[in-house]
Design a protein around this motif. Structure first.
Motif, short mmCIF file in Angstrom:
data_model
loop_
_atom_site.label_atom_id
_atom_site.label_comp_id
_atom_site.label_asym_id
_atom_site.label_seq_id
_atom_site.Cartn_x
_atom_site.Cartn_y
_atom_site.Cartn_z
N ASP A 376 0.82 -1.22 0.00
CA ASP A 376 0.00 0.00 0.00
C ASP A 376 0.85 1.26 0.00
O ASP A 376 0.45 2.30 0.52
CB ASP A 376 -0.92 0.00 1.24
N ILE A 377 2.04 1.18 -0.58
CA ILE A 377 2.95 2.33 -0.58
C ILE A 377 2.37 3.49 -1.36
O ILE A 377 2.40 4.64 -0.94
CB ILE A 377 4.31 1.91 -1.16
N SER A 378 1.84 3.25 -2.57
CA SER A 378 1.37 4.33 -3.43
C SER A 378 0.02 3.99 -4.01
O SER A 378 -0.27 2.84 -4.33
CB SER A 378 2.38 4.59 -4.55
N SER A 379 -0.80 5.03 -4.18
CA SER A 379 -2.12 4.86 -4.78
C SER A 379 -2.17 5.37 -6.21
O SER A 379 -3.21 5.30 -6.87
CB SER A 379 -3.17 5.61 -3.94
N VAL A 380 -1.06 5.92 -6.72
CA VAL A 380 -1.02 6.44 -8.09
C VAL A 380 -0.88 5.27 -9.05
O VAL A 380 0.11 4.54 -9.01
CB VAL A 380 0.15 7.42 -8.28
N MET A 554 16.55 13.15 2.31
CA MET A 554 15.24 12.53 2.13
C MET A 554 15.23 11.10 2.65
O MET A 554 16.21 10.37 2.51
CB MET A 554 14.85 12.54 0.66
N ASP A 555 14.10 10.73 3.22
CA ASP A 555 13.92 9.41 3.79
C ASP A 555 12.89 8.65 2.96
O ASP A 555 11.79 9.15 2.72
CB ASP A 555 13.45 9.51 5.25
N LEU A 556 13.26 7.45 2.51
CA LEU A 556 12.35 6.60 1.74
C LEU A 556 11.95 5.39 2.57
O LEU A 556 12.73 4.86 3.35
CB LEU A 556 13.02 6.12 0.45
N THR A 557 10.72 4.95 2.38
CA THR A 557 10.19 3.79 3.09
C THR A 557 10.19 2.59 2.16
O THR A 557 9.58 2.63 1.08
CB THR A 557 8.76 4.07 3.58
N LYS A 558 10.87 1.51 2.57
CA LYS A 558 10.89 0.25 1.81
C LYS A 558 11.23 0.50 0.34
O LYS A 558 10.54 0.03 -0.57
CB LYS A 558 9.53 -0.45 1.92
N ALA A 559 12.33 1.21 0.10
CA ALA A 559 12.65 1.63 -1.26
C ALA A 559 12.80 0.44 -2.21
O ALA A 559 12.28 0.46 -3.33
CB ALA A 559 13.93 2.47 -1.25
N THR A 669 10.74 16.34 -6.64
CA THR A 669 11.28 15.03 -6.27
C THR A 669 10.21 14.16 -5.61
O THR A 669 10.09 12.97 -5.91
CB THR A 669 12.49 15.19 -5.33
N LEU A 670 9.41 14.77 -4.74
CA LEU A 670 8.32 14.03 -4.10
C LEU A 670 7.30 13.56 -5.13
O LEU A 670 6.74 12.46 -5.02
CB LEU A 670 7.65 14.91 -3.03
N GLN A 671 7.04 14.40 -6.13
CA GLN A 671 6.12 14.00 -7.19
C GLN A 671 6.68 12.82 -7.98
O GLN A 671 5.94 11.92 -8.38
CB GLN A 671 5.85 15.19 -8.12
N TRP A 672 8.02 12.84 -8.21
CA TRP A 672 8.62 11.69 -8.91
C TRP A 672 8.44 10.42 -8.08
O TRP A 672 8.08 9.37 -8.63
CB TRP A 672 10.11 11.94 -9.14
N PHE A 673 8.70 10.50 -6.78
CA PHE A 673 8.49 9.34 -5.92
C PHE A 673 7.05 8.84 -6.02
O PHE A 673 6.79 7.64 -6.08
CB PHE A 673 8.83 9.68 -4.47
N ASN A 674 6.12 9.76 -6.06
CA ASN A 674 4.70 9.40 -6.07
C ASN A 674 4.30 8.69 -7.36
O ASN A 674 3.68 7.64 -7.34
CB ASN A 674 3.86 10.66 -5.87
N ILE A 675 4.67 9.27 -8.52
CA ILE A 675 4.26 8.68 -9.79
C ILE A 675 5.02 7.39 -10.09
O ILE A 675 4.59 6.58 -10.92
CB ILE A 675 4.44 9.68 -10.97
N ASN A 676 6.15 7.19 -9.42
CA ASN A 676 6.91 5.95 -9.57
C ASN A 676 6.61 4.96 -8.46
O ASN A 676 7.35 3.97 -8.29
CB ASN A 676 8.41 6.25 -9.63
N MET A 678 6.92 5.05 -5.24
CA MET A 678 7.84 4.96 -4.11
C MET A 678 7.36 5.94 -3.05
O MET A 678 6.83 7.01 -3.37
CB MET A 678 9.27 5.29 -4.53
N LYS A 679 7.56 5.59 -1.81
CA LYS A 679 7.01 6.39 -0.72
C LYS A 679 8.11 7.14 0.03
O LYS A 679 9.00 6.53 0.63
CB LYS A 679 6.24 5.51 0.26
N ALA A 680 8.02 8.46 -0.03
CA ALA A 680 8.91 9.31 0.78
C ALA A 680 8.17 9.71 2.04
O ALA A 680 6.93 9.79 2.06
CB ALA A 680 9.32 10.54 -0.01
N ASN A 681 8.92 9.95 3.08
CA ASN A 681 8.32 10.31 4.37
C ASN A 681 8.83 11.69 4.78
O ASN A 681 9.83 11.80 5.50
CB ASN A 681 8.69 9.26 5.42
N PRO A 682 8.16 12.78 4.32
CA PRO A 682 8.66 14.14 4.60
C PRO A 682 8.81 14.44 6.08
O PRO A 682 9.66 15.25 6.46
CB PRO A 682 7.61 15.04 3.94
N SER A 683 8.00 13.80 6.93
CA SER A 683 8.11 14.09 8.36
C SER A 683 9.45 13.63 8.93
O SER A 683 9.86 14.09 10.00
CB SER A 683 6.96 13.40 9.11
N LYS A 684 10.15 12.71 8.22
CA LYS A 684 11.45 12.24 8.68
C LYS A 684 12.60 12.86 7.90
O LYS A 684 13.76 12.47 8.08
CB LYS A 684 11.52 10.71 8.57
#
Length: 918
Positions: A376-380, A554-559, A669-676, A678-684
């Motif tokens: 459930d990393i991305s809904s895009v 930047m922090d990525l979750t389960k890259a 960069t966050l948009q790239w993670f989203n459309i690809n 991948m989940k970035a965690n801006p809070s971290k």
């Protein structure tokens, strides 16, 4: 007597003692090291008991450990406390009552155990501990003295308190031979804990294995009969069966019981002396006469003498040969490092407040978690027409006509090279064929394997059997009952890695010129140091030009677990892979399965539908292919990538422009993670800024409804970078680590030869200063002296020489100042750049002078002008050329790196008049 949970107080341990040297098989340990007021607590818990530490409930000002465990459905909190005698009663009572109040919120059943240094033998009801017992309705289970010091009346300083006395029984108070004065106290909780099972494992027996005979037997295996099948899976199955049958004849699988690890230096003489000491101590407790005390004292001293002799004999026997002895490093490493710490054979989990102890259920729970962690990393969604995906379009725009790629057949010589260069100690996969077995018959098996791999290339099919991964869960940190605190280690068959190496070697060549220079990880010759060097030098250059600089980490979750299959294939095609090649990669990636292994227990097989195979050879390359196009989406900022570590940086003379640009590119960069997907965690995310002349006008960044405040320091790739680029914090940390290891060396010094001490010094202590030294080389003079002082202390101890000059000690040890080592390391890095063997990423940091006239010196580097001393003069781009130009002319003309390294070792260093060199 089997102990389930053991608390030891007054351990006198500090961070210089690694937990590995106190590791006990089948037990998990928790520790609270000594403070200025306490003596330290060490806890051992059976690994098959559902237990976790609760630091949120521990006392604030008193040494304590709170353990949560479950027995027969009842949750217990066991609080171990050590109160120093000097602590005021009021302070202790306030802290203790606050702790127990918090514990009461979560637990109905409480046990307090420890050394509180209140003598409960005295009938004084006003004593603070009596008051505490009245407040919380605690019952004191220990009724007799626990401390027997000479010439002092027996006292009861050790206690077991509980609010559930009816659930505890078999209270004991007896001598144990560990402490000179204190007894060991214990109790049993009503209920049934599972008895520890004898651990049995299946392994191959190499008792009668002969490598030459086995290789000859493999050479006559009729592998060609497998080709009566048409399918690659069936052909590989036949290969595996034929090889396994021969292997079972030469190295059969047998079951054996794993024996408990005994105290290494214990012998029968010492064991008898300890038992006799306990007997004399019990006699003295019963009849406290001078004669009985003297008998006990003499036996106690004898035990100490025998123990020291036994330890000295153990070390001298195993370490006398120095580092060349096979027993040397296994003996000393546990004292210096926690690497290789024994793993728990049993894992227990807590799910929705339900304890899962059945190992098959635990394995199934973990397997389901690992497989679905990134679902459930991305809904895009990925568009049906993959060519319309923004990443594919960017790749097509930047590489409009890529070189077409098809896999080429491999030879048996190539496969033989792959086998011989492989690590024979790698774990065995699900096929049960160890790596060292394949290496032992590499010449005879390489030809049938090459034929099988070429068939895989021709049919674009990867054998399904080689896609099955066996996963070993490894505990990371924090709560051991939480499945999220376990990391999966995937073990693939060794033959699978040979298939992957054949694919990887060809794909790497194709992609090498397509990868962005700032894409750093998993590429030959591109390590941490070059990545950090370019980043820090870019910062110094901007700061020397009086610009503002900032970076967002930047922090990525389960890259690695996120990569969608269809998009990865679309990118491979856009980079020029033919349909046939894409089909092979698609087949390699599809139908993958994994199961979790816990000792002899296994989960069911589960399908892996996303991500790249972890633990594989090809997985890192596919990850690089997937993330490479992210650089095309940035406007002005620079992205410094290392695997899933992404640092976005920008510099500008106007702070508002810098903030706006960096926020805009971070959003992209966050948009790239989203459309690809991948989940970035801006809070971290972390941010750091550097201002003109040391000021910090940039304090935070805001994007995606998240505000990130600039930190005073951040840790990137193992280096702590502060906002002034002094690296004082990082150097302080590595000095503390080296000092702790030096303390270990001093403790072991009387047991080791000088050769052994030098080996530890070079392998552990100085290795702290060899990680990315060019990054923090331009530190302050005080930090440089601090580093040199650690080395001097170590050498003085090793040679027992406290009068010679530091320079003479270095000459005796055949080493040199750390500062000089870093200068030579810098010269080597410049050599790589000058001779075009350094990564292109840093090639433009050093420039050679170009002149049409004949010069007296060859290969002279350009020393750039600097505006500031802090960032301009103290930088690699300025100091590197200066050091290079100071080399002898003949040395600068050398083109072979190995020869240059050999000569640089004997170089006396540059003529430097700085305060450090003086």
């Amino acid at each position: 007597m089997l102990v389930d949970i053991l608390f030891i107080t007054e351990t006198k341990l500090d961070p210089s003692f690694s937990i590995a040297q106190f590791d006990v098989p089948n037990y998990r340990s928790f520790r609270k090291d000594r403070t200025g007021r306490g003596g330290g607590i060490l806890t051992y818990v059976r690994s098959d008991l559902p237990t976790r530490q609760r630091p949120d409930l521990e006392l604030q000002h008193v040494e304590s450990i709170v353990i949560e465990t479950t027995v027969c459905g009842r949750k217990w909190a066991i609080v171990c406390v050590y109160r120093p005698p000097s602590m005021p009663n009021a302070s202790f009572i306030d802290d203790f009552t606050t702790c127990i109040d918090k514990v009461h919120v979560h637990f109905d059943n409480i046990i307090v155990i420890g050394d509180l240094n209140y003598d409960l033998v005295k009938p004084d009801k006003s004593q603070p501990l009596h008051t505490v017992c009245d407040i919380f309705d605690f019952t004191k289970l220990i009724k007799t003295p626990t401390c027997f010091m000479k010439d002092v009346p027996p006292s009861m300083l050790d206690v077991i308190l509980t609010n559930r006395p009816s659930l505890l029984f078999n209270i004991t108070n007896s001598t144990c031979g560990i402490s000179d004065w204190h007894n060991m106290i214990s109790c049993v909780i009503k209920g049934s804990a599972p008895p520890p099972n004898k651990r049995k494992i299946k392994c191959r027996s190499y008792k009668h294995f002969d490598e030459k005979v086995f290789s000859e037997a493999v050479g006559v295996i009729p592998f060609d009969v497998a080709y009566v099948f048409d399918d690659v899976d069936d052909i590989y199955w036949a290969h595996e069966v034929l090889l396994t049958d021969v292997l079972n004849d030469h190295a059969p699988i047998k079951e054996k019981t794993v024996k408990a690890k005994q105290t290494p230096f214990m012998n029968s003489k010492l064991r008898k002396a300890v038992f006799k000491k306990s007997m004399f101590f019990n006699k003295y407790k019963t009849w406290r006469t001078p004669a009985n005390w003297e008998a006990y004292r003499m036996q106690r001293n004898l035990c100490t003498k025998l123990k020291r002799q036994s330890i000295r004999h153990y070390f001298s026997k195993r370490c006398a040969g120095g580092p060349k002895s096979k027993d040397f490093w296994p003996t000393v490493k546990p004292f210096l490092s926690n690497k290789g710490l024994l793993k728990d054979p049993v894992i227990i989990l807590s799910e929705n407040d339900n304890i899962i102890s059945n190992q098959i259920s635990v394995a199934s729970t973990l397997n389901e978690f690992f497989v679905n962690a990134a679902q459930d990393i991305s809904s895009v969604p990925i568009p049906d027409d993959i060519l319309n995906h923004p990443s594919i379009q960017k790749i097509t725009d930047h590489i409009p006509a890529p070189t077409a790629f098809d896999f080429s057949p491999v030879t048996s010589e190539i496969i033989n090279t792959f086998i011989t260069k492989s690590n024979s100690k790698k774990a065995t996969g699900v096929d049960g064929i160890p790596a060292k077995i394949i290496k032992s018959c590499s010449k005879t098996i390489s030809e049938p394997l090459a034929k099988l791999i070429n068939l895989s290339f021709a049919t674009s099919a990867f054998p399904n059997r080689l896609k099955e991964a066996q996963v070993i869960p490894v505990y990371k940190k924090k709560d051991p009952l939480d499945k999220q605190n376990y990391r999966p280690i995937s073990i693939l068959p060794f033959i699978s890695k040979l298939f992957e190496k054949a694919i990887n070697s060809q794909l790497s060549t194709h992609f090498e010129n397509m990868f962005n220079p700032f894409l750093r990880a998993f590429r030959p010759g591109m390590g941490y140091q070059s990545t950090l060097l370019r980043l820090v030098e870019d910062w110094r250059k901007a700061l020397d030009s009086h610009k503002y600089v900032a970076a967002i980490l930047m922090d990525l979750t389960k890259a690695f677990d996120c990569l969608p299959h269809s998009l990865l294939l679309g990118k491979l095609s856009a980079y020029g892979l033919s349909d046939k090649s894409c089909s092979l990669v698609s087949n390699y990636r599809s139908n993958r399965k994994q199961r979790v292994k816990l000792g002899p227990h296994y989960s069911e097989w589960a399908d892996i539908v996303r991500g790249v195979p972890q633990g594989s050879i090809l997985g890192p390359l596919l990850f690089n292919v997937f993330i490479n196009d992210i650089f095309h989406f940035l406007d002005k900022s620079s992205l410094y990538n290392y695997a899933d570590d992404n640092t976005l940086s920008y510099a500008h003379s106007n702070s508002d422009t810098l903030i706006h640009t960096l926020q805009q590119d971070c959003t992209s960069t966050l948009q790239w993670f989203n459309i690809n997907q991948m989940k970035a965690n801006p809070s971290k995310f972390q941010a750091i800024s550097f201002g003109k002349r040391g000021t910090r006008d940039i304090t935070n960044f805001t994007f995606e409804n998240t505000t990130i405040h600039c930190e005073n320091s951040v840790v990137l790739l193992g280096i702590e970078i502060d906002h002034s680029l002094t690296f004082n914090i990082h150097i302080a940390n590595i000095c503390k680590k080296a000092a702790r290891q030096l303390a270990v060396l001093k403790r072991l010094g009387h047991l080791l030869t000088r050769q052994g001490k030098l080996a530890i010094f070079k392998s552990f202590i100085t290795s702290n200063f060899n990680y990315c030294p060019l990054i923090w080389h331009f530190c302050s003079q005080s930090s440089t002296k601090k580093l040199e002082k650690i080395q001097e202390r170590a050498l003085r101890f090793i040679y027992n020489d406290y009068s010679s000059m530091h320079h003479d000690l270095l000459k005796t040890a055949n080493t040199e100042h750390l500062h000089v080592k870093r200068i030579k390391e810098m010269a080597c890095e410049v050599f790589k750049i000058v001779n075009n063997i350094a990564p292109t990423f840093i090639q433009n940091l050093i420039m050679l002078k170009c002149s049409q006239y004949s010069m007296r010196k060859d290969n002279t580097a350009v020393v750039p002008k600097a505006n500031t001393s802090k960032y301009g003069l103290k930088s690699f781009v300025h100091d590197g050329p200066r050091i290079w130009n100071s080399l002898p002319n003949e040395m600068r003309k050398i083109v072979n790196y190995g020869e240059f390294r050999r000569l640089i070792r004997n170089w006396d260093g540059p003529s430097c008049n700085c305060s450090i060199c003086r």
